[in-house]
Scaffold this active site. Sequence first.
Site, PDB file in Angstrom:
ATOM      1  N   HIS A  46     -54.012  16.736 -15.813  1.00  0.00           N
ATOM      2  CA  HIS A  46     -54.262  17.815 -16.779  1.00  0.00           C
ATOM      3  C   HIS A  46     -55.633  18.460 -16.530  1.00  0.00           C
ATOM      4  O   HIS A  46     -55.769  19.691 -16.552  1.00  0.00           O
ATOM      5  CB  HIS A  46     -54.202  17.240 -18.198  1.00  0.00           C
ATOM      6  CG  HIS A  46     -54.311  18.287 -19.273  1.00  0.00           C
ATOM      7  ND1 HIS A  46     -53.294  19.175 -19.546  1.00  0.00           N
ATOM      8  CD2 HIS A  46     -55.320  18.602 -20.125  1.00  0.00           C
ATOM      9  CE1 HIS A  46     -53.656  19.982 -20.534  1.00  0.00           C
ATOM     10  NE2 HIS A  46     -54.888  19.649 -20.898  1.00  0.00           N
ATOM     11  N   GLU A  68     -47.341  17.420 -13.912  1.00  0.00           N
ATOM     12  CA  GLU A  68     -47.738  17.052 -15.271  1.00  0.00           C
ATOM     13  C   GLU A  68     -46.515  16.996 -16.196  1.00  0.00           C
ATOM     14  O   GLU A  68     -46.412  16.100 -17.051  1.00  0.00           O
ATOM     15  CB  GLU A  68     -48.754  18.084 -15.773  1.00  0.00           C
ATOM     16  CG  GLU A  68     -49.400  17.746 -17.090  1.00  0.00           C
ATOM     17  CD  GLU A  68     -50.327  18.868 -17.538  1.00  0.00           C
ATOM     18  OE1 GLU A  68     -51.329  18.556 -18.176  1.00  0.00           O
ATOM     19  OE2 GLU A  68     -50.034  20.046 -17.247  1.00  0.00           O
ATOM     20  N   ASN A 543     -51.145   0.150  13.567  1.00  0.00           N
ATOM     21  CA  ASN A 543     -50.725  -0.785  14.608  1.00  0.00           C
ATOM     22  C   ASN A 543     -50.417  -2.160  14.019  1.00  0.00           C
ATOM     23  O   ASN A 543     -49.418  -2.784  14.369  1.00  0.00           O
ATOM     24  CB  ASN A 543     -51.820  -0.906  15.674  1.00  0.00           C
ATOM     25  CG  ASN A 543     -51.649   0.100  16.786  1.00  0.00           C
ATOM     26  OD1 ASN A 543     -50.850  -0.099  17.686  1.00  0.00           O
ATOM     27  ND2 ASN A 543     -52.374   1.194  16.719  1.00  0.00           N
TER      28      ASN A 543
END
Length: 808
Positions: A46, A68, A543
Amino acid sequence: MEVNQYLEMFIEESKDHLQACSEHLLELEKNPDDLAIVGEIFRSAHTLKGMSATMGFEDLADLTHKMENVLDAIRNEKIHVSPEILDVVFESVDHLEEMVMDIANGGDGKRDVTSTVAQLKRIELGEYAIPEVVATTETPVTAVASMLEYDGFEQTVISQSAEQGFNAFEISVKLREDCLLKAARVFMVFEILEKDGEVIKSSPSVEKLEDEQFDQQFYVAIVTKESAEDMKNKIMKVSEVEEVVVATIGKPATAVASVLEYDGFEQTVISQSAEQGFNAFEISVKLREDCLLKAARVFMVFEILEKDGDVIKSSPSVEKLEDEQFDQQFYVAFVTKESAEDMQKKIMKVSEVEEVIVTAIEQKQFSEKEQAIQEVAATATATATATATIESEAKPVTVPEKNTAAPKPEKEAAPAKADKSHAPVGNKTIRVNIERLDILMNLFEELVIDRGRLQSISTEVNHGELNETVERMSRVMGDLQTIILTMRMVPVETVFNRFPKMIRQLSRDLNKKINLEIIGAETELDRTVIDEIGDPLVHLIRNSVDHGIENPTARLAKGKPEEGTVVLRAYHSGNYVFIEIEDDGAGINREKVLAKAISKGIVTQEQSYSMSDKQINELILASGFSTADVISDVSGRGVGLDVVKTTIESLGGNISIESTQDVGSVFSIQLPLTLSIISVMLVEIEKEIYAIPLSSIIETSIIRSSEIMNAHNQKVIDFRGKVVPLVFLEEIFEVPRKEPQDDEFHSVVIVRKGEKLAGLVVDSFIGQQEIVLKSLGNYLTNIFAISGATILGNGKVALIVDCNALIK
C-alpha cells in the site's frame, strides 16, 4: 511538484518495501494461515502504491494496486493462500523490482506485465484454480508481431503451414541482464525450436545472434505442431531466460486492453458503434527513444486517426500530449470502419514511431468489471468515505480495473496508521548518496598522500614542533580513516537477501526440497566489494542447488534426509571477510573431474598422479571446464566458474574448494575488507620503487647466492622445508641496470597465493606504509603483474605489484 529531488529517496524506500514483501511472502508460505503476515505485506504494498502514484510512475502503481487487491482478499479470508497464488504474487514482486531498477537506471519503469495482471485479476475474482496457461492461450500477446517483417516467400510458407494444420508463432525471448553466455543460451533456444518445428525468421539475424550482437531480447518466427503453451514452457526451461512471449501470427493483441478506463458515456458510444458495424480499438503507440519532436509525431498520428474514425479517449490527455508530458508511449481508444491491420500499417508510416499495437475492445470487459465492482462493493461499510480519501491520494489514473475492489474503510485506514507506528522513534540514521561517500574517500586519499609528503619533509628538516604536529595529524587522520572506511562498510545481508526467494524458485523448478541457512549476514564489507560479489554468489548457489543437492529419492537411497541443506556463511578473519557456500549434496566426483581435465588437456596423466584432492577439486575453476553430461536447465557444476574465479581475484580475493563425494562441498571465498587504502611493503629495484601488498606477504628474507638452486629451468630456494621458486622482478619489469650486479646476498619477499609460494627478488626493502590504490587508467589496462599505482610522500609514483599474476 518537482519530483526529481525525491527520486533517490523513492528508489531506496521502494527497495526496502519490496525486500520486506519478499521476506514476508516466504514466511507466509511456511505459515499460510497467519493473516498478520498478510497485513505486513499489504502495508508495504500500500505504501509503495502511494509513493509510485505520487511520483507519477503509473505502471508501478497499477501493478502494486492489482497485487494489493489480491492481498486484501486473502486478508479478508475470501481467498485461501496456496503455492499457486504465491507464485503469482512472487512474480508480481519480481516485476516491481525490475521496474524500480529500471527507474534507478534512468528509465521510466514501464514493463509488459499483461500476463501477471491477468493472473492477479483471476485470483481476485476467485478463478485462481485456472492454470497460468489460460493467459497464454486465450490472450496471446502479439507485442512482438510488428518486430518481424516477412517477404513474399515467408508469407507463403506461413499460409501453407496454416492450411496443413501447423501453428505459426512469433516468439520473443528475453535473457537475464546478468547472462554471461548469451550465444550459448540462443543456441539452446534454437535447439528446442528446431526439434519441434521450422524456424522461418529471426531478429536479429542468426549471424548476429551467434556473435552476441544484441542486447537481451531476440525474436523468432516458427511453424510447429506444438501449442503456444508448450513452446513457452520448453524455452523457459533454458537457464538465464527471463521472459518468453509466444504470439500467434496474425491474431489481435490484448496487451493494452487494460490501459484505458471508460466512463458510462464512453462505454455507450463504444457499444452503439459496435451495433452499427464500427470496430472499436485500443491503440498503443510507442515513439523511438531518440524522438525529438514528440508533440509533432502525436499530431501526425491523430491526423491519421481522425481521417478514418473518431477518437473516444486518450491517455495521457490531449493537453498533456501536446505539452509532451509523457515518456515514449501513449494510448488511444478509437472507433472506425477500418481493420486493425490497416490502422497499424498507417500509423507505422509516421516517422519515429517504433511500435504500434492495435487491440479490439471487447464488450465483455465492461460487464466483467461491473460484476467485480458489485461483488466487492457489497462488502463495503458505511464509512467508505474515509477510505475514498486515502485511495484518492495515491490512485493510478490509467487503469480500467482499479475500481474492482471498492474501498474498505477499516481495512485501508488501518495500514495508514500502522505506517506511522512503524516509523523510527528517533532520527539516528540518514541516507547518504554513495557518490558523496566516493568523493569523500577520494579527498581523504589525497590527504593520505599529503600526509606521507609531510612525514618525509619533517624527517628531513628534523624540527621538533613540526615533528610533533605531523605525528598528531597522523593520529587524527588514522581515526578519520577508520570512520570513513566504516561509513563505506555495508552488511553482506544486502546481497544475501535475494537468495531465499531464489532458492524457493529453484527448489520448485527442480522438484527438490532445499533448506537455506544464512549465518553472519551482519558481517560488513566495503560497498565496492559488495557491488561485485553478488553475481559470483548467485552462480555458486545455483551450482550447489542444481548439481550439489540430489533429488529426494537419491538422498533417501544414500541414507540422507529428504531435504537438502545449503549454508551461506560470512565471517571476519583479520583484514579479510570469508564467505562460504556449503551443501550436503553429492560432492565432486574425483575420478570424473580428473578424466575430464585430462581429456581437455588441462593436466597430463603424469601430473594427475601427484595431485591432492584439493587441487583436483579446484580444476573445475578452469576456463570452460564442466563435468555435466547434459547441459542443465539451471546450471552445470563448473560451467562459468572460471568467471567466478576471475571476478573474485580481480577484487584481491581468492576461492578454494573442499569436497567429499556423497558428503558435500564447501566453496570458500576470501575477500579484502576494503580496496581503497592498503598496507604495502615498499621495495627498490635500481632506482625504481614498487609496492607489494602486505596481505600477500608471508615474510622477508636475505639469502646467499649459494642457496639458490636450479630445478626444471627455474631458480628455487629451500624455504622452511618447501621448494619456493624465485621471481626476479628486475627481469619481469625489464628494469635497466647502469652496472650489472653480482651481489653475494639477495633481498627476497616471500609471497603467497592460496597454497602456492614464491620469492620476489628485489634490491632492497624500504619499509611498510599505507598507500592509496589508484588505477592506471584506460590506456594501461593490460600491464602484466601491475594492479595499480600510488603517489608516495616524496612525490614519486610507485607501481603496485600483483602477486597473484606472478604465481602460476
